[in-house]
Design a protein around this motif. Structure first.
Motif, PDB file in Angstrom:
ATOM      1  N   UNK A  89      32.540  32.110  38.197  1.00 12.55           N
ATOM      2  CA  UNK A  89      33.297  30.875  38.394  1.00 12.55           C
ATOM      3  C   UNK A  89      34.723  31.005  37.877  1.00 12.55           C
ATOM      4  N   UNK A  90      34.902  31.686  36.763  1.00 14.23           N
ATOM      5  CA  UNK A  90      36.259  31.868  36.242  1.00 14.23           C
ATOM      6  C   UNK A  90      37.122  32.652  37.235  1.00 14.23           C
ATOM      7  N   UNK A  91      36.512  33.644  37.879  1.00 15.94           N
ATOM      8  CA  UNK A  91      37.251  34.461  38.844  1.00 15.94           C
ATOM      9  C   UNK A  91      37.564  33.667  40.104  1.00 15.94           C
ATOM     10  N   UNK A 199      35.932  49.647  44.284  1.00 15.58           N
ATOM     11  CA  UNK A 199      34.566  49.511  43.785  1.00 15.58           C
ATOM     12  C   UNK A 199      34.644  48.925  42.384  1.00 15.58           C
ATOM     13  N   UNK A 200      33.831  47.910  42.117  1.00 16.62           N
ATOM     14  CA  UNK A 200      33.904  47.242  40.817  1.00 16.62           C
ATOM     15  C   UNK A 200      32.519  47.150  40.194  1.00 16.62           C
ATOM     16  N   UNK A 204      34.788  40.027  37.901  1.00 15.21           N
ATOM     17  CA  UNK A 204      36.178  39.648  37.649  1.00 15.21           C
ATOM     18  C   UNK A 204      37.161  40.755  38.018  1.00 15.21           C
ATOM     19  N   UNK A 205      36.668  41.980  38.189  1.00 14.52           N
ATOM     20  CA  UNK A 205      37.562  43.080  38.546  1.00 14.52           C
ATOM     21  C   UNK A 205      38.112  42.957  39.962  1.00 14.52           C
ATOM     22  N   UNK A 208      41.792  42.626  40.511  1.00 14.28           N
ATOM     23  CA  UNK A 208      42.679  43.792  40.552  1.00 14.28           C
ATOM     24  C   UNK A 208      43.123  44.126  41.972  1.00 14.28           C
ATOM     25  N   UNK A 209      42.463  43.509  42.964  1.00  8.51           N
ATOM     26  CA  UNK A 209      42.799  43.808  44.359  1.00  8.51           C
ATOM     27  C   UNK A 209      44.104  43.140  44.753  1.00  8.51           C
ATOM     28  N   UNK A 210      44.920  43.874  45.511  1.00  8.37           N
ATOM     29  CA  UNK A 210      46.040  43.224  46.189  1.00  8.37           C
ATOM     30  C   UNK A 210      46.034  43.671  47.636  1.00  8.37           C
TER      31      UNK A 210
END
Length: 214
Positions: A89-91, A199-200, A204-205, A208-210
């Motif tokens: 939820x935070x993400x 790959x995470x 929450x990782x 890191x995607x853009x």
């Protein structure tokens, strides 16, 4: 930017519940009770497609019987929704705050997804969703294509996040960027052949995607 999430095994820690309900359904209707690993293999597919994989030599009537039994067992078990994976939820809130669009593409039925969203008070949280019983089941990419049309977003400005090779395959077929999560139903090795851009190990990782793919 459009983030498209699988549900079971990506957002929701529901794999064990799916396996248990399938085993209870098989026992109830007199079909072979399969292992957790066998059942995890089909998580992500629509239920009719999953049962054709699990019970290829059974009659249509037998598969219909286990389908109904599974749906009943799962609805009963899902009165208490499965927990989300840590920091989901935070993400998702962080993506909302960035102005991103978030959607769900799932092998669940529309009734099943609506039920869990209602139980969680999230009916209006996601901007759109597609379920396997209202379009083509994964790994057919149709549900992704429909979401791209709905949001009027080019494929390179969307990303599919999932835990199975079916998620990766449908995105791969239309050249959509892909993020594979390692903690779900399928091993990372099964997903790597579809060349996920990221790959995470933790949900929450994905922050890191853009959309330059870096």
């Amino acid at each position: 930017m459009l983030y498209i999430f699988d549900w079971d095994g990506t957002i929701s820690d529901s794999t064990a519940k799916i396996c248990k309900c399938m085993q209870l359904a098989a026992q109830e209707v007199g079909l072979p009770v399969l292992s957790n690993e066998q059942i995890k293999n089909i998580i992500g597919l629509g239920l009719p497609e999953a049962l054709r994989v699990l019970y290829p030599h059974e009659s249509d009537a037998s598969r219909e019987a286990i389908k109904l039994a599974y749906s009943r067992h799962f609805a009963q078990a899902d009165v208490t929704p499965s927990a989300f994976f840590p920091r989901v939820m935070e993400t998702l809130d962080a993506l909302h705050e960035k102005g991103s669009k978030i959607a769900v593409a799932t092998g669940k039925s529309r009734k099943g997804l609506n039920r869990v969203l209602s139980n969680l008070g999230l009916e209006d949280y996601f901007h759109a969703s597609r379920c396997a019983d209202e379009t083509c089941s994964k790994p057919n990419p149709r549900m992704l294509q429909e979401l791209l049309v709905e949001f009027d977003v080019p494929v390179d400005k969307a990303v599919m996040i999932g835990d199975t090779e079916y998620d990766m395959s449908m995105a791969y077929q239309i050249n959509m960027p892909k993020i594979a999560v390692s903690y779900g139903a399928h091993s990372l090795d099964r997903m790597l052949k579809y060349e996920p851009q990221l790959c995470v190990d933790e949900f929450e990782q994905i922050l890191n995607w853009n959309f330059e793919g870096k």
